[in-house]
Each structure stands twice: as C-alpha cells, then as structure tokens.
Design a protein around this motif. Structure first.
Motif, PDB file in Angstrom:
ATOM      1  N   GLN A  59       0.866  -1.186   0.000  1.00 46.43           N
ATOM      2  CA  GLN A  59       0.000   0.000   0.000  1.00 46.43           C
ATOM      3  C   GLN A  59       0.899   1.232   0.000  1.00 46.43           C
ATOM      4  O   GLN A  59       1.438   1.619   1.028  1.00 46.43           O
ATOM      5  CB  GLN A  59      -0.926  -0.013   1.231  1.00 46.43           C
ATOM      6  CG  GLN A  59      -1.848  -1.214   1.315  1.00 46.43           C
ATOM      7  CD  GLN A  59      -2.822  -1.295   0.154  1.00 46.43           C
ATOM      8  OE1 GLN A  59      -3.223  -0.275  -0.410  1.00 46.43           O
ATOM      9  NE2 GLN A  59      -3.224  -2.519  -0.207  1.00 46.43           N
ATOM     10  N   CYS A  60       1.058   1.839  -1.166  1.00 44.81           N
ATOM     11  CA  CYS A  60       2.031   2.926  -1.333  1.00 44.81           C
ATOM     12  C   CYS A  60       1.403   4.314  -1.327  1.00 44.81           C
ATOM     13  O   CYS A  60       2.126   5.305  -1.357  1.00 44.81           O
ATOM     14  CB  CYS A  60       2.810   2.725  -2.626  1.00 44.81           C
ATOM     15  SG  CYS A  60       3.768   1.195  -2.658  1.00 44.81           S
ATOM     16  N   PHE A  64       0.691   5.891  -6.503  1.00 43.54           N
ATOM     17  CA  PHE A  64       0.735   4.508  -6.952  1.00 43.54           C
ATOM     18  C   PHE A  64      -0.469   3.682  -6.488  1.00 43.54           C
ATOM     19  O   PHE A  64      -0.926   2.800  -7.185  1.00 43.54           O
ATOM     20  CB  PHE A  64       2.037   3.845  -6.489  1.00 43.54           C
ATOM     21  CG  PHE A  64       3.274   4.547  -6.947  1.00 43.54           C
ATOM     22  CD1 PHE A  64       3.598   4.600  -8.286  1.00 43.54           C
ATOM     23  CD2 PHE A  64       4.117   5.173  -6.045  1.00 43.54           C
ATOM     24  CE1 PHE A  64       4.747   5.254  -8.726  1.00 43.54           C
ATOM     25  CE2 PHE A  64       5.263   5.818  -6.458  1.00 43.54           C
ATOM     26  CZ  PHE A  64       5.576   5.870  -7.803  1.00 43.54           C
ATOM     27  N   GLY A  65      -0.947   3.974  -5.276  1.00 42.10           N
ATOM     28  CA  GLY A  65      -2.031   3.163  -4.721  1.00 42.10           C
ATOM     29  C   GLY A  65      -1.511   1.796  -4.315  1.00 42.10           C
ATOM     30  O   GLY A  65      -0.401   1.662  -3.791  1.00 42.10           O
ATOM     31  N   THR A  66      -2.284   0.766  -4.552  1.00 41.97           N
ATOM     32  CA  THR A  66      -1.871  -0.603  -4.244  1.00 41.97           C
ATOM     33  C   THR A  66      -0.930  -1.116  -5.330  1.00 41.97           C
ATOM     34  O   THR A  66      -1.277  -1.114  -6.508  1.00 41.97           O
ATOM     35  CB  THR A  66      -3.096  -1.538  -4.147  1.00 41.97           C
ATOM     36  OG1 THR A  66      -3.978  -1.050  -3.138  1.00 41.97           O
ATOM     37  CG2 THR A  66      -2.659  -2.953  -3.790  1.00 41.97           C
ATOM     38  N   VAL A  67       0.254  -1.540  -4.906  1.00 39.88           N
ATOM     39  CA  VAL A  67       1.266  -2.006  -5.857  1.00 39.88           C
ATOM     40  C   VAL A  67       1.491  -3.505  -5.644  1.00 39.88           C
ATOM     41  O   VAL A  67       2.070  -3.906  -4.629  1.00 39.88           O
ATOM     42  CB  VAL A  67       2.590  -1.254  -5.689  1.00 39.88           C
ATOM     43  CG1 VAL A  67       3.648  -1.799  -6.643  1.00 39.88           C
ATOM     44  CG2 VAL A  67       2.391   0.241  -5.911  1.00 39.88           C
ATOM     45  N   MET A 130       1.832   2.426 -12.878  1.00 51.12           N
ATOM     46  CA  MET A 130       2.534   3.633 -12.430  1.00 51.12           C
ATOM     47  C   MET A 130       3.900   3.282 -11.836  1.00 51.12           C
ATOM     48  O   MET A 130       4.907   3.922 -12.147  1.00 51.12           O
ATOM     49  CB  MET A 130       1.681   4.366 -11.397  1.00 51.12           C
ATOM     50  CG  MET A 130       0.386   4.939 -11.939  1.00 51.12           C
ATOM     51  SD  MET A 130       0.663   6.412 -12.943  1.00 51.12           S
ATOM     52  CE  MET A 130       1.129   7.588 -11.689  1.00 51.12           C
ATOM     53  N   ALA A 131       3.936   2.248 -10.989  1.00 51.18           N
ATOM     54  CA  ALA A 131       5.190   1.836 -10.364  1.00 51.18           C
ATOM     55  C   ALA A 131       6.149   1.269 -11.402  1.00 51.18           C
ATOM     56  O   ALA A 131       7.361   1.491 -11.341  1.00 51.18           O
ATOM     57  CB  ALA A 131       4.910   0.806  -9.269  1.00 51.18           C
ATOM     58  N   SER A 187      -8.203  -0.185 -14.508  1.00 52.95           N
ATOM     59  CA  SER A 187      -7.287  -0.737 -13.511  1.00 52.95           C
ATOM     60  C   SER A 187      -5.853  -0.393 -13.856  1.00 52.95           C
ATOM     61  O   SER A 187      -5.498  -0.247 -15.034  1.00 52.95           O
ATOM     62  CB  SER A 187      -7.457  -2.261 -13.432  1.00 52.95           C
ATOM     63  OG  SER A 187      -6.498  -2.836 -12.567  1.00 52.95           O
ATOM     64  N   PHE A 188      -5.011  -0.282 -12.819  1.00 53.61           N
ATOM     65  CA  PHE A 188      -3.574  -0.114 -12.993  1.00 53.61           C
ATOM     66  C   PHE A 188      -2.828  -1.448 -12.834  1.00 53.61           C
ATOM     67  O   PHE A 188      -1.625  -1.502 -13.035  1.00 53.61           O
ATOM     68  CB  PHE A 188      -3.010   0.880 -11.982  1.00 53.61           C
ATOM     69  CG  PHE A 188      -3.316   2.312 -12.305  1.00 53.61           C
ATOM     70  CD1 PHE A 188      -3.509   2.727 -13.610  1.00 53.61           C
ATOM     71  CD2 PHE A 188      -3.411   3.265 -11.294  1.00 53.61           C
ATOM     72  CE1 PHE A 188      -3.783   4.042 -13.921  1.00 53.61           C
ATOM     73  CE2 PHE A 188      -3.684   4.598 -11.590  1.00 53.61           C
ATOM     74  CZ  PHE A 188      -3.873   4.989 -12.907  1.00 53.61           C
TER      75      PHE A 188
END
Length: 300
Positions: A59-60, A64-67, A130-131, A187-188
């Motif tokens: 959880q960043c 980023f959100g959840t990576v 994103m990450a 979604s990412f």
C-alpha cells in the motif's frame, strides 16, 4: 517475496556506504551490495520457479495506490539473467575501473550500478503500471549515468544524450499505451489488464499493443529503432557495455512478453509483424557485425 524487499534494503545500504566510505573502499561496498542483492534475488526467483507465482501487495498511497509485486515464471527467468550479468559485470568492473586515473566520478558510477540492478529487478516484479513506469525511468537514468562516465569527452556526451532522448521517446510511447489500456479496463494492475484482454478478445483493437511494442522495441534495439546502440556501447566503460548487451536491451524483450496478451484477436497479424521485424533486425545486425572491428560496437 520478502527477499525482494530485503534486496532493495541492501541496495539502499550499499548507496549509503558508497556515499560515506573513503574513496578507496567505495567500489568494495558497491560490489558487495550487488553480490548480496543478487543472491537474495536468485533465491526469490528460484523459489518462484519451484513453488509457483509469489505475490505481495504494498500500500504505497498517492500516486501509486496498491502495488502488487509478483514473481511469475517470466519474471523469475529475467531476474536470474539480470543478476548473473550484473554480478559478473560488476566483478569485472571492479578491476577494469583501475585504468582510470581520476577517482572523483567513482561514487556516481558505483551508485548508478547498484541502482540499475535494483531498478531492473523492480521492473520485473512491479505489476502496477505507475510503479512499473517509475522503475523503468530510474533504470533509464541509471544506465545514462553509466554510459556517460567519461562525459568530458564530446563523443561520449553525444552518445549519452542520444540514448537519453531515444529512451524517453520510448517512455512516452509506454505512457501512451498504458494510459490507453488502463482507461479501457479501469485498472492499474497489469494482471487484471491482461485478464481483461483475454476475456474481451480483440475489444481494445491492435493499437495499444502496437504502441507498447514500439516503446519496448526502442529499448530492445529493433531495426530501425536501434540507432542509439552503436553510439552508446563504444562510449560506455567495457563492463557497462557488456551489461547493456546482456540485460539492458533485454528489458525491452521482457516488456514485449509482458504485454503480449493484449494482442488477443490479432495474434496472427501481430506474430507476422514481430517475425518480420525480428528477422530484419537479426540479419542487419549480423551483416553490420561482420565488418565491425570495434568489439564494443560489434556487441551493439
């Protein structure tokens, strides 16, 4: 999976040691960090190959959100190749760098080498778009700093800038392609995006894959997107040139494999496109290498 996090911690410790230790000990700290990090990455990769995909959710927060960190078979294979090449390349560089009389640039060089190892490993396991792009950019900058070690030479600086510009054309294409697929799926998470592509075969059309393929093809050196290679390799120190040939350009191949599920519904057409470009690249590379006498340029 936690071994990957420990390897990132080793990277951070290595950077700190290179910054604070006396000049004569900096390369020792860097080589030690690369070896220890490589062993941790090896262990994580072999564990994933033996027991199946390993996953860890981080959880960043913003942006980023959840990576998700995942080591699947593809990631594990590339992690092993990356770390074998980085360990052997760094070991060679430990002795090769003695030929340079000036030591003032060494801290940046060794830190860049440590960061390059960590960023390439991160690219393999990051399943958040994103990450992934963030780590890809760090990898690009670290490689640029390694290539331009002799930046006081005009030819080296030109080669570095050429590599930097073309790498960021690649990044812009990757951003465009990933925004497209992320908007289409909401979604990412790469795994969710690829699962959506399989479930909705051909729904996104061929263009997202073509854009992403082109972005990764810059890094992989596909003809005619290879023009940075013959400049960057001769300009870089020998061990950096070997690392570029061995793994940096292979990250483009990794990216292509990672997004292959996006060509659902267009498999035959995309297969022909990749086959034609690959054949042209291989034949052109062999023809140029035959008449090349500079070993670094031959590798390129």
């Amino acid at each position: 999976m936690k071994l990957i996090l420990f390897s990132f911690a080793v990277t951070l410790c290595g950077i700190i040691l290179v910054l604070v230790l006396p000049l004569r000990l900096k390369k020792n700290a860097a080589l030690t960090a690369v070896i220890i990090s490589g062993i941790l990455n090896f262990t994580a990769a072999f564990t994933a190959l033996k027991y199946g995909t390993a996953e860890l959710l981080l959880q960043c927060g913003f942006p980023f959100g959840t990576v998700p960190l995942r080591i699947d078979t593809l990631s594990a294979f590339f992690i092993i190749v990356i770390n074998i090449t980085l360990i052997t390349g760094s070991w060679y560089g430990f002795y090769y760098m003695k030929m340079y009389t000036s030591r003032t640039k060494d801290p940046v060089h060794w830190i860049s080498l440590i960061v390059l190892q960590a960023s390439m490993g991160a690219v393999c396991v990051m399943q958040n778009i994103m990450a992934f792009l963030f780590c890809w950019e760090i990898m690009t900058v670290a490689a640029f700093l390694l290539v331009t070690y002799e930046h006081e030479k005009r030819q080296t600086l030109r080669a570095g800038i050429n590599y930097f510009i073309q790498s960021h054309i690649s990044v812009l294409l990757l951003i465009t392609g990933f925004i497209w697929v992320s908007t289409s799926t909401g979604s990412f998470d790469m795994q969710q995006i690829m699962n959506h592509a399989r479930a909705q075969s051909g729904a996104m059309g061929p263009w997202p894959f073509i854009i992403l393929f082109t972005g990764f093809a810059f890094k992989a050196g596909f003809v005619p997107l290879h023009t940075w290679l013959p400049w960057a390799h001769p300009a870089a120190p020998a061990h950096v040139s070997g690392i570029m040939s061995g793994v940096i350009i292979k990250m483009g191949i990794f990216g292509i494999f990672r997004v292959l599920p996006l060509c659902q519904g267009n498999v035959l057409e995309m297969g022909r496109l990749i086959l034609i470009l690959s054949t042209a690249t291989a034949l052109y590379g062999v023809m140029v290498a035959i008449v090349q006498h500079n070993l670094k340029r031959l590798l390129a």
